[in-house]
Design a protein around this motif. Structure first.
Motif, PDB file in Angstrom:
ATOM      1  N   ALA A  40     -16.964 -94.788   3.196  1.00 10.47           N
ATOM      2  CA  ALA A  40     -17.375 -93.512   3.769  1.00 10.47           C
ATOM      3  C   ALA A  40     -17.350 -92.382   2.756  1.00 10.47           C
ATOM      4  O   ALA A  40     -18.142 -91.434   2.863  1.00 10.47           O
ATOM      5  N   THR A  41     -16.457 -92.470   1.781  1.00 13.27           N
ATOM      6  CA  THR A  41     -16.256 -91.362   0.849  1.00 13.27           C
ATOM      7  C   THR A  41     -16.746 -91.677  -0.566  1.00 13.27           C
ATOM      8  O   THR A  41     -16.321 -91.045  -1.530  1.00 13.27           O
ATOM      9  N   THR A  42     -17.637 -92.655  -0.682  1.00 15.36           N
ATOM     10  CA  THR A  42     -18.334 -92.923  -1.939  1.00 15.36           C
ATOM     11  C   THR A  42     -19.828 -92.991  -1.645  1.00 15.36           C
ATOM     12  O   THR A  42     -20.246 -93.084  -0.481  1.00 15.36           O
ATOM     13  N   THR A  43     -20.632 -92.941  -2.680  1.00 17.83           N
ATOM     14  CA  THR A  43     -22.085 -92.942  -2.500  1.00 17.83           C
ATOM     15  C   THR A  43     -22.522 -94.144  -1.673  1.00 17.83           C
ATOM     16  O   THR A  43     -22.170 -95.285  -1.981  1.00 17.83           O
ATOM     17  N   SER A  44     -23.300 -93.879  -0.627  1.00 15.27           N
ATOM     18  CA  SER A  44     -23.618 -94.924   0.351  1.00 15.27           C
ATOM     19  C   SER A  44     -24.983 -95.561   0.145  1.00 15.27           C
ATOM     20  O   SER A  44     -25.286 -96.586   0.771  1.00 15.27           O
ATOM     21  N   GLN A  45     -25.815 -94.980  -0.702  1.00 16.29           N
ATOM     22  CA  GLN A  45     -27.167 -95.483  -0.935  1.00 16.29           C
ATOM     23  C   GLN A  45     -27.610 -94.998  -2.316  1.00 16.29           C
ATOM     24  O   GLN A  45     -26.873 -94.273  -2.984  1.00 16.29           O
ATOM     25  N   TRP A  83     -20.205 -87.960   5.031  1.00 10.89           N
ATOM     26  CA  TRP A  83     -19.395 -87.102   4.171  1.00 10.89           C
ATOM     27  C   TRP A  83     -20.237 -86.678   2.976  1.00 10.89           C
ATOM     28  O   TRP A  83     -20.959 -87.494   2.400  1.00 10.89           O
ATOM     29  N   TRP A  84     -20.104 -85.408   2.561  1.00  9.50           N
ATOM     30  CA  TRP A  84     -20.695 -84.933   1.319  1.00  9.50           C
ATOM     31  C   TRP A  84     -19.716 -85.178   0.183  1.00  9.50           C
ATOM     32  O   TRP A  84     -18.505 -85.063   0.364  1.00  9.50           O
ATOM     33  N   LEU A  85     -20.254 -85.495  -0.998  1.00  5.03           N
ATOM     34  CA  LEU A  85     -19.439 -85.873  -2.148  1.00  5.03           C
ATOM     35  C   LEU A  85     -19.733 -84.939  -3.315  1.00  5.03           C
ATOM     36  O   LEU A  85     -20.894 -84.757  -3.702  1.00  5.03           O
ATOM     37  N   ASN A  86     -18.697 -84.364  -3.871  1.00  2.00           N
ATOM     38  CA  ASN A  86     -18.880 -83.483  -5.019  1.00  2.00           C
ATOM     39  C   ASN A  86     -18.784 -84.275  -6.329  1.00  2.00           C
ATOM     40  O   ASN A  86     -18.341 -85.421  -6.349  1.00  2.00           O
ATOM     41  N   GLY A  87     -19.213 -83.656  -7.416  1.00  3.72           N
ATOM     42  CA  GLY A  87     -19.013 -84.220  -8.740  1.00  3.72           C
ATOM     43  C   GLY A  87     -19.946 -85.348  -9.122  1.00  3.72           C
ATOM     44  O   GLY A  87     -19.695 -86.043 -10.119  1.00  3.72           O
ATOM     45  N   LYS A  88     -21.029 -85.537  -8.386  1.00  2.00           N
ATOM     46  CA  LYS A  88     -21.980 -86.596  -8.730  1.00  2.00           C
ATOM     47  C   LYS A  88     -23.042 -86.051  -9.682  1.00  2.00           C
ATOM     48  O   LYS A  88     -23.159 -84.855  -9.908  1.00  2.00           O
ATOM     49  N   SER A  89     -23.847 -86.944 -10.216  1.00  2.00           N
ATOM     50  CA  SER A  89     -24.831 -86.545 -11.220  1.00  2.00           C
ATOM     51  C   SER A  89     -26.059 -85.877 -10.611  1.00  2.00           C
ATOM     52  O   SER A  89     -26.810 -85.189 -11.318  1.00  2.00           O
ATOM     53  N   SER A  90     -26.280 -86.064  -9.314  1.00  2.00           N
ATOM     54  CA  SER A  90     -27.437 -85.464  -8.661  1.00  2.00           C
ATOM     55  C   SER A  90     -27.178 -85.399  -7.160  1.00  2.00           C
ATOM     56  O   SER A  90     -26.249 -86.020  -6.643  1.00  2.00           O
ATOM     57  N   TYR A  91     -28.020 -84.645  -6.471  1.00  2.00           N
ATOM     58  CA  TYR A  91     -27.890 -84.535  -5.023  1.00  2.00           C
ATOM     59  C   TYR A  91     -29.223 -84.154  -4.393  1.00  2.00           C
ATOM     60  O   TYR A  91     -30.100 -83.576  -5.042  1.00  2.00           O
ATOM     61  N   ILE A  96     -22.865 -80.683  -6.411  1.00  2.00           N
ATOM     62  CA  ILE A  96     -23.211 -79.770  -5.321  1.00  2.00           C
ATOM     63  C   ILE A  96     -22.480 -78.441  -5.465  1.00  2.00           C
ATOM     64  O   ILE A  96     -23.069 -77.373  -5.331  1.00  2.00           O
ATOM     65  N   ILE A  97     -21.172 -78.491  -5.700  1.00  3.25           N
ATOM     66  CA  ILE A  97     -20.381 -77.270  -5.895  1.00  3.25           C
ATOM     67  C   ILE A  97     -19.839 -77.322  -7.323  1.00  3.25           C
ATOM     68  O   ILE A  97     -18.798 -77.928  -7.585  1.00  3.25           O
ATOM     69  N   PRO A  98     -20.523 -76.698  -8.273  1.00  4.16           N
ATOM     70  CA  PRO A  98     -20.133 -76.834  -9.680  1.00  4.16           C
ATOM     71  C   PRO A  98     -18.701 -76.425  -9.967  1.00  4.16           C
ATOM     72  O   PRO A  98     -18.047 -77.027 -10.821  1.00  4.16           O
ATOM     73  N   SER A  99     -18.186 -75.420  -9.285  1.00  2.00           N
ATOM     74  CA  SER A  99     -16.826 -74.961  -9.567  1.00  2.00           C
ATOM     75  C   SER A  99     -15.770 -75.760  -8.816  1.00  2.00           C
ATOM     76  O   SER A  99     -14.569 -75.551  -9.020  1.00  2.00           O
ATOM     77  N   GLY A 100     -16.182 -76.658  -7.934  1.00  2.00           N
ATOM     78  CA  GLY A 100     -15.244 -77.455  -7.162  1.00  2.00           C
ATOM     79  C   GLY A 100     -14.801 -78.706  -7.893  1.00  2.00           C
ATOM     80  O   GLY A 100     -15.494 -79.202  -8.800  1.00  2.00           O
ATOM     81  N   PRO A 101     -13.662 -79.290  -7.512  1.00  5.90           N
ATOM     82  CA  PRO A 101     -13.177 -80.518  -8.152  1.00  5.90           C
ATOM     83  C   PRO A 101     -14.176 -81.664  -8.015  1.00  5.90           C
ATOM     84  O   PRO A 101     -14.820 -81.825  -6.969  1.00  5.90           O
ATOM     85  N   ASN A 102     -14.291 -82.463  -9.033  1.00  7.95           N
ATOM     86  CA  ASN A 102     -15.268 -83.543  -9.040  1.00  7.95           C
ATOM     87  C   ASN A 102     -14.948 -84.648  -8.050  1.00  7.95           C
ATOM     88  O   ASN A 102     -15.841 -85.381  -7.621  1.00  7.95           O
ATOM     89  N   ASP A 103     -13.676 -84.811  -7.677  1.00  7.62           N
ATOM     90  CA  ASP A 103     -13.321 -85.897  -6.762  1.00  7.62           C
ATOM     91  C   ASP A 103     -13.301 -85.436  -5.303  1.00  7.62           C
ATOM     92  O   ASP A 103     -12.877 -86.186  -4.423  1.00  7.62           O
ATOM     93  N   MET A 104     -13.781 -84.251  -5.029  1.00 10.37           N
ATOM     94  CA  MET A 104     -13.715 -83.693  -3.681  1.00 10.37           C
ATOM     95  C   MET A 104     -14.773 -84.316  -2.769  1.00 10.37           C
ATOM     96  O   MET A 104     -15.924 -84.492  -3.146  1.00 10.37           O
ATOM     97  N   TYR A 105     -14.359 -84.669  -1.539  1.00  7.57           N
ATOM     98  CA  TYR A 105     -15.309 -85.030  -0.500  1.00  7.57           C
ATOM     99  C   TYR A 105     -15.173 -84.029   0.635  1.00  7.57           C
ATOM    100  O   TYR A 105     -14.113 -83.448   0.861  1.00  7.57           O
TER     101      TYR A 105
END
Length: 353
Positions: free
Chosen positions: A258-263, A273-281, A294-303
Motif C-alpha cells: 500500500a505504501t510503495t509504488t503500485s504500478q 496512498w500518495w508517496l513522496n520522494g519519487k523520481s516522478s509523479y 511531489i513535495i520537494p521540501s518534505g521527507p523522501n520517505d513520507m507517505y
C-alpha cells in the motif's frame, strides 16, 4: 471528493528536509494512547532539541491558511497539538479524500481474513455490469486496479459511480487516472464479508485502535468524519506498519504494498496512498508526468493521505513522526495538494534547525 492540483508544484525548488534531530533514540518505545480514554502522553520540544523560535511562525502560517487543527506525534507521543478558529480536540471534521486510505486498509484486512483477493476482478464480488464498459474490458478490472487508480475508466465524467458513468477509456493497468471509482471497493468489502462496510470497519479497525467518528454520504462520495486525534490514531497505526501495540490490524505484507509504488505509470502512488520522494509523479485530471518529488521540501520517505480542502496525514518513518492537518482550504483553489504543502514543510523543517 476529487481534488484539483496545482501544476506549479513541478517548478518548486528542492529544499532541505532538515536534520534527524526529531528522530527518537533507538531505546525509546513506540507509545499507543489507551482505548476509550482521552489520555495521551506528550513529549517536550526541548527533549527533541527543536528550535522554539520556529514554532510561532509555523502556527501563524497554519492559522493564516485557515487550519482548524495541527498535531505532531513523535514515536506516538504528542509534541504539538494546536487548534484554531474555534476548533477543539473534541470537534469533528471531515477527512475528504484522505479517507481513501481507510478504504485501502479495510480492503487489506478483508483480504488477510480470506474474504477477497485483490488480484480478482471486481465483478467477482459485485456482479457483472457495474460499469458500462464492454464485458471483456470490465472483466480486466481487478480490485488492485481500483487501489492503484489504473482501472482504465474515464476520469472526466465526475464522481458518480453509477454504471452509465463508468465508461471505458483504456485497458485496466495501462492508464493511471485519479477516479472516484475506488469507492466500489467498499461495495466489494461489504459483499465479500456479507455485512455493511460501516459495521466491518468499526469492528476491524475503528474500535481496535480507539478511533471515534463515522461515515456519511456527501454527494457521490462516502466521507469519514472524526476528531483530529482519531485521525492521528490511524496515522500512528500506519507509522507502525499496520500494528497497534501487539495487535497486527492489517498485515505488514499488504501495508508494504500500500505504501510503495503500485504500478509503473505514477511512481508516487501506492494503494490509495500518495508517496513522496519519487523520481516522478502524475496528478489528477492530467496525463502529464512531472519530474521530481511531489513535495520537494518534505521527507523522501513520507507517505500521505491527502484530501480536498487540505486535509492531511503525513507519515514519516525515518523520523517516527505523524503530522495531522485539518481545516478549510488553505487557498481559494481548494487543492488537496498545492504549494501549501511545500511551504508548510519548509516551516516544519525549521523546527529541526
Amino acid at each position: 471528493m476529487k481534488p484539483i492540483f496545482l501544476s506549479l508544484l513541478s517548478v518548486l525548488a528542492f529544499l532541505s528536509c532538515g536534520s534527524d534531530d526529531a528522530t527518537p533514540t533507538p531505546t525509546e518505545t513506540m507509545y499507543f494512547p489507551p482505548i476509550g480514554s482521552s489520555a495521551w502522553e506528550t513529549k517536550s520540544l526541548q527533549s527533541l532539541n527543536w528550535n522554539p523560535s520556529a514554532v510561532q511562525p509555523l502556527l501563524d502560517y497554519l492559522e493564516l491558511k485557515h487550519s482548524k487543527s495541527f498535531i505532531v506525534l513523535v514515536n506516538g507521543r504528542i509534541v504539538m497539538e494546536n487548534y484554531f478558529n474555534g476548533h477543539s480536540a473534541t470537534t469533528g471534521w471531515y477527512w475528504a479524500s484522505a479517507g481513501k486510505t481507510l478504504t485501502s486498509t479495510m480492503t487489506g484486512i478483508a483480504e488477510q481474513e480470506g474474504f477477497l483477493n485483490t488480484n480478482n476482478k471486481v465483478s467477482d464480488y459485485i456482479g457483472a455490469g457495474w460499469t458500462s464498459a464492454p464485458i471483456a474490458k470490465e472483466n480486466l478490472i481487478t480490485c488492485k486496479n481500483l487501489l492503484s487508480m489504473n482501472s482504465g475508466l474515464n476520469d472526466a465524467l465526475g464522481d458518480d459511480v453509477a454504471p452509465a458513468n463508468l465508461q471505458y477509456t483504456a485497458d485496466a493497468g495501462t492508464r493511471w487516472a485519479y477516479h472516484n471509482v475506488y469507492v466500489k471497493l467498499q461495495d466489494v468489502v461489504a459483499a465479500a464479508t456479507n455485512q455493511t462496510f460501516d459495521a466491518y470497519f468499526n469492528a476491524k479497525l475503528r474500535n481496535k485502535i480507539g478511533m471515534e467518528g463515522s461515515w456519511f454520504q456527501s454527494g457521490f462520495n462516502t466521507v469519514y468524519w472524526s476528531t483530529s486525534r482519531s485521525m492521528a490514531r490511524f496515522g500512528l497505526l500506519m507509522l507502525n506498519k499496520g500494528k497497534w501495540q501487539n495487535d497486527q490490524i492489517v498485515n505488514e505484507t499488504y501495508f508494504n504494498k500500500a505504501t510503495t509504488t503500485s504500478q509503473n505509470i505514477n511512481q508516487s502512488y501506492g494503494y490509495l496512498w500518495w508517496l513522496n520522494g519519487k523520481s516522478s509523479y502524475h496528478l489528477p485530471q492530467s496525463q502529464f508526468q512531472f519530474t521530481g518529488s511531489i513535495i520537494p521540501s518534505g521527507p523522501n520517505d513520507m507517505y500521505m493521505a491527502l484530501g480536498k480542502n487540505d486535509q492531511k496525514i503525513y507519515v514519516i518513518p525515518s523520523k517516527k513522526m505523524v503530522i495531522i492537518r485539518m481545516g478549510d482550504a488553505a487557498d481559494a483553489v481548494n487543492p488537496a495538494l498545492s504549494d501549501f504543502d511545500d511551504v508548510l514543510w519548509q516551516k516544519i523543517n525549521a523546527l529541526y534547525q
